[in-house]
Motif scaffolding. Structure first.
Motif, short mmCIF file in Angstrom:
data_model
loop_
_atom_site.label_atom_id
_atom_site.label_comp_id
_atom_site.label_asym_id
_atom_site.label_seq_id
_atom_site.Cartn_x
_atom_site.Cartn_y
_atom_site.Cartn_z
N GLN A 1 0.87 -1.18 0.00
CA GLN A 1 0.00 0.00 0.00
C GLN A 1 0.91 1.23 0.00
N GLY A 2 0.80 2.06 -1.03
CA GLY A 2 1.68 3.22 -1.07
C GLY A 2 1.34 4.17 -2.20
N THR A 3 2.38 4.80 -2.74
CA THR A 3 2.22 5.75 -3.84
C THR A 3 3.16 5.36 -4.97
N LEU A 4 2.85 5.87 -6.17
CA LEU A 4 3.65 5.55 -7.35
C LEU A 4 3.70 6.75 -8.28
N ALA A 5 4.91 7.03 -8.79
CA ALA A 5 5.11 8.01 -9.87
C ALA A 5 5.97 7.31 -10.93
N LEU A 6 5.68 7.56 -12.20
CA LEU A 6 6.36 6.83 -13.27
C LEU A 6 7.53 7.58 -13.90
N GLN A 7 7.56 8.91 -13.80
CA GLN A 7 8.62 9.66 -14.49
C GLN A 7 9.20 10.76 -13.60
N PRO A 8 10.32 10.50 -12.94
CA PRO A 8 11.06 9.22 -12.89
C PRO A 8 10.34 8.22 -11.98
N LEU A 9 10.68 6.96 -12.13
CA LEU A 9 10.03 5.91 -11.35
C LEU A 9 10.32 6.08 -9.87
N ALA A 10 9.27 6.13 -9.06
CA ALA A 10 9.43 6.28 -7.62
C ALA A 10 8.21 5.72 -6.92
N THR A 11 8.43 5.01 -5.83
CA THR A 11 7.33 4.49 -5.03
C THR A 11 7.75 4.41 -3.57
N GLN A 12 6.80 4.61 -2.68
CA GLN A 12 7.05 4.42 -1.26
C GLN A 12 5.75 4.01 -0.59
N GLY A 13 5.88 3.17 0.44
CA GLY A 13 4.69 2.72 1.13
C GLY A 13 5.01 1.59 2.09
N LYS A 14 3.96 0.89 2.50
CA LYS A 14 4.08 -0.20 3.46
C LYS A 14 3.98 -1.54 2.75
N LEU A 15 4.97 -2.40 3.00
CA LEU A 15 5.00 -3.72 2.37
C LEU A 15 4.84 -4.80 3.44
N ASP A 16 3.93 -5.73 3.18
CA ASP A 16 3.71 -6.89 4.05
C ASP A 16 3.83 -8.13 3.18
N ALA A 17 4.94 -8.82 3.29
CA ALA A 17 5.20 -10.01 2.47
C ALA A 17 5.46 -11.21 3.37
N THR A 18 4.89 -12.36 2.99
CA THR A 18 5.01 -13.57 3.80
C THR A 18 5.37 -14.75 2.93
N ARG A 19 6.46 -15.43 3.26
CA ARG A 19 6.87 -16.68 2.63
C ARG A 19 6.91 -16.60 1.10
N LEU A 20 7.56 -15.57 0.59
CA LEU A 20 7.75 -15.48 -0.86
C LEU A 20 8.88 -16.41 -1.28
N PRO A 21 8.68 -17.23 -2.31
CA PRO A 21 9.67 -18.26 -2.68
C PRO A 21 10.83 -17.70 -3.49
N LEU A 22 11.86 -17.24 -2.79
CA LEU A 22 13.03 -16.69 -3.47
C LEU A 22 13.72 -17.76 -4.32
N HIS A 23 13.63 -19.02 -3.91
CA HIS A 23 14.29 -20.09 -4.65
C HIS A 23 13.71 -20.26 -6.06
N ALA A 24 12.50 -19.75 -6.30
CA ALA A 24 11.92 -19.84 -7.64
C ALA A 24 12.74 -19.03 -8.64
N LEU A 25 13.45 -18.02 -8.16
CA LEU A 25 14.27 -17.15 -9.02
C LEU A 25 15.74 -17.50 -8.93
N ASP A 26 16.05 -18.69 -8.44
CA ASP A 26 17.44 -19.12 -8.24
C ASP A 26 18.28 -19.00 -9.50
N GLY A 27 17.66 -19.25 -10.67
CA GLY A 27 18.42 -19.21 -11.92
C GLY A 27 19.05 -17.86 -12.19
N TYR A 28 18.41 -16.78 -11.72
CA TYR A 28 18.97 -15.44 -11.93
C TYR A 28 20.16 -15.18 -11.01
#
Length: 328
Positions: free
Chosen positions: A231-258
């Motif tokens: 939940q936050g704000t967004l501007a596209l030019q230049p790209l900028a965002t700020q807000g509150k992030l609530d993330a739980t058990r996101l699978p970082l291993h899915a992106l292991d190839g990168y």
């Protein structure tokens, strides 16, 4: 059905569509696209023409403005044979106005319901979008066609502004086979809302993002999807965002190839979570990122993938790190 009026200086045509099938455009789309496109259009569209001044006409002005809304595109599907490559249940447009000479498009509302997309890149490095397009003309033909088609004044980028944007029930599957180790990630329940979204906008406006993310798995290896709420704000030019992030058990291993080209580690499992404030902005020096909150890395399992000396060569592929939970 059509209504309209015209003089030698101005013209206006309005059309009302009722379940108009996109298959009518199939012969034209087939000239550029390999997949077939199906769906139905309903709503109102209009074309306005005001004769430009002689000076404006010499500069390439057309005097044409397109209008649309309410307009609905329903049951859109992009198919290759019997395989559905992309689809959406409904796309709603209200208050759309596109003055072609200004190279700008404004919409009062753009709402997308239940879009589904399979994003895939082959081992040859080509994204599926590239395979959708039929062979383009040669560079010389393209240069000649562009030179003949548009005046030099029409080089400014298009501007898009949407007062009320929403996307609900989205599903995206990512499969990148061009990496040393293939990448696969499934995004479901994707929801996005944005106010006063503008491609050239620098003022932060209300923005929310929710989703669930999971690494494809079978049997006992299939874990419950992680959750993300921003939940936050967004501007596209230049790209900028700020807000509150609530993330739980996101699978970082899915992106292991990168990570394979950066670290001599293979992530077999790593569920990450974060709760707190996020501020990100694009600057002349690159991306600026600030975090203030609590983070956790759970169920970590990482194996070594490289040997630094002949003595440690036998340890390649063995467990390097493992823990139940790490809180920061």
């Amino acid at each position: 059905s059509f209504t309209g009026e015209a003089t030698d200086q101005k013209a206006q045509v309005n059309a009302t569509l009722n379940a108009l099938a996109l298959q009518l455009a199939a012969p034209y789309l087939a000239q550029a696209l390999e997949p077939t496109v199906t769906g139905q259009l309903s709503g109102d569209v209009g074309v306005l023409w005001q004769a430009p001044t002689p000076q404006a006409a010499q500069a390439g002005a057309t005097g044409v403005t397109l209008k649309a809304g309410p307009l609905a595109l329903e049951q859109l599907a992009v198919k290759q044979g019997k395989t559905t490559l992309a689809s959406l249940d409904k796309l709603d447009i209200a208050g759309a106005e596109v003055p072609l000479d200004a190279r700008a498009a404004t919409l009062e509302r753009l709402a997308i319901s239940q879009p589904q997309l399979a994003v895939e890149r082959g081992a040859d490095g080509r994204w599926m979008f590239e395979r959708w397009l039929k062979a383009a003309p040669t560079a010389q033909e393209s240069t000649t066609a562009l030179a003949d088609a548009a005046p030099a004044s029409n080089t400014a980028p298009w501007k898009l502004r949407v007062a009320d944007f929403s996307l609900q029930g989205g599903t995206v599957s990512l499969a990148d086979n061009a990496q040393q180790r293939p990448v696969a990630l499934n995004i479901t329940a994707l929801g996005i809302t944005a106010r006063n979204l503008a491609s050239d906008g620098s003022k932060p406006e209300a923005f929310t993002l929710t989703a669930r993310a999971a690494a494809p798995g079978k049997g006992n290896n299939k874990a419950a999807p992680g959750k993300l709420d921003y939940q936050g704000t967004l501007a596209l030019q230049p790209l900028a965002t700020q807000g509150k992030l609530d993330a739980t058990r996101l699978p970082l291993h899915a992106l292991d190839g990168y990570l394979a080209s950066q670290f001599a580690v293979e992530l077999l499992r790593a569920d990450v979570g974060y709760r707190g404030q996020v501020a990100m902005s694009q600057t002349d020096k690159g991306i600026s990122l600030r975090l203030a909150g609590d983070a956790v890395v759970e169920e970590l399992q990482a194996n070594s993938t490289a040997a630094s000396t002949p003595k440690t060569e036998a340890q390649v592929g063995e467990e390097l790190l493992a823990w139940k939970s790490l809180n920061l």
